[in-house]
Design a protein around this motif. Structure first.
Motif: not given
Lengths: 174, 205
Positions: A57-67, B4-11, B15-23
């Protein structure tokens, strides 16, 4: 030809010939141990599913790239591949999480690329340091761990540097 | 911590996918990730099963014990406080051998056993001794001859030689181990100097 290719056959050869000399029940031992190996692998399925899904999920959302982009000026300066930062950060904390990130690196860059090789060496030469410290000292009720965490993390940092250096020396610079 | 790490990764990814339109990609990733993890388990299950079997042969034939005997003198140098304590040196040895052979799960009980024995000689119950710190550093340096799981993962992505990274891996682990032990020796003498006089544990033997 690589020394690494000799490791597995040599170990198997040594173990089998030693056991033949000692005349122990080789096959019975194998089956017993193998059964336990299956149980161990199955027991990690839940945490693996949890963490690999999260990393995907982190990868697909682009978050990993941003980091990676965010941190790359620093890592470029240190000549450390920015793609490996999430792995280096997660490895001391969680085994399953680092496997998930490592799997992702192998998938995106390939195991025989420079990044894939360095990632492999990092995974193999560092341990889930903070977790191990918690388990070991927790078991005997030690609260003041003195310089343990510092030393272990400094050693991990050396392993990170050594991973990059040894891979570049053995497999050649890009 | 993992909560914390696990939930943070998904949350964060939601959020990030919502903003960048990659939902769209993200919701696919949920399915893919879960599927992927089972593929990894299947890809590694065979090797893990085989290797655990081979290692059990080594254990049952007494080869592990033979390696322990070989390692003992080296360990006496690394753990000078416990030279005459078989009850401490033996589990430490077994711990190291299990780690070397890539049996992380088998190594932990021996390590914990050694911790328990060392705690018996500890004057201040809640403070780590030099020996304990050394054992921890050896364990976190993760020196292993054959990392089976790692090789299986590499093979899963069609590595032309999954084991080609071994020499680099050994060197890197050895670096961490050497640095770790050296630091423990340096910091240990500095901080425990005043205590060792009263804590002359094995010096009387």
């Amino acid at each position: 030809m690589n020394i690494g290719s000799w490791a597995v056959p040599s170990v198997i050869f040594l173990i089998l010939s030693f056991s033949l000399l000692k005349k122990t029940d080789i096959f019975e031992s194998f089956v017993g141990g193998a059964e336990k190996g299956i149980a161990t692998t199955v027991s990690i399925i839940p945490s693996l599913v949890a963490l690999i899904t999260a990393v995907t999920m982190l990868k697909a959302s682009g978050a990993l790239e941003i980091l990676t982009n965010f941190i790359s000026p620093l890592t470029n300066f240190l000549k450390f591949p920015a793609e490996l930062v999430p792995l280096a950060v997660l490895k001391p904390i969680s085994g399953s999480a680092s496997i998930a990130v490592f799997d992702n690196i192998l998938k995106s860059h390939g195991p025989d690329s420079e990044i894939g090789r360095i990632a492999s060496v990092i995974v193999g030469s560092t341990e889930t340091t903070l977790y191990t410290i918690a388990i070991y000292f927790g078991s005997v009720g030690i609260k003041n761990i003195r310089h343990t965490a510092t030393v272990a993390l400094v050693a991990d940092a050396f392993a990170l540097v050594a991973s990059v250096v040894t891979v570049r020396i053995i497999f050649g610079c890009p | 911590m993992l909560d914390l790490i696990w939930s943070a990764m998904m949350i964060i990814s939601i959020i990030c996918a919502g903003i960048t339109g990659k939902i769209d990609l993200l919701s696919n990733a949920v399915l893919e990730g879960a599927e992927e993890s089972i593929k990894i388990v299947i890809a590694t299950l065979g090797v893990m099963t085989f290797w655990s079997g081979i290692m059990r042969i080594a254990e049952d034939s007494g080869l592990t014990n033979a390696i322990v005997k070989f390692l003992t003198p080296i360990l006496k140098f690394i753990f000078p406080d416990y030279i005459n304590e078989k009850k401490i040196i033996h589990p430490i040895c077994m711990n190291i051998v299990a780690n070397l052979l890539g049996l992380g799960n088998a190594a932990t009980p021996f390590g914990l056993c050694a911790m328990k024995e060392m705690q018996k000689y500890n004057n201040s119950r809640d403070t780590a001794t030099n020996g304990m710190i050394t054992l921890l550093v050896i364990n976190t340096a993760c020196l292993q001859l054959i990392p089976t799981f790692l090789a299986a993962l590499r093979k899963n992505y069609n590595s032309s030689n999954p084991f080609e990274i071994l020499p680099a891996l050994w060197l890197s682990s050895l670096t961490a181990l050497t640095v770790g032990i050296a630091l423990v020796k340096i910091l240990g003498t500095r901080k425990q100097k005043s205590k060792t006089k009263s804590n002359a544990l094995c010096k009387n033997f």
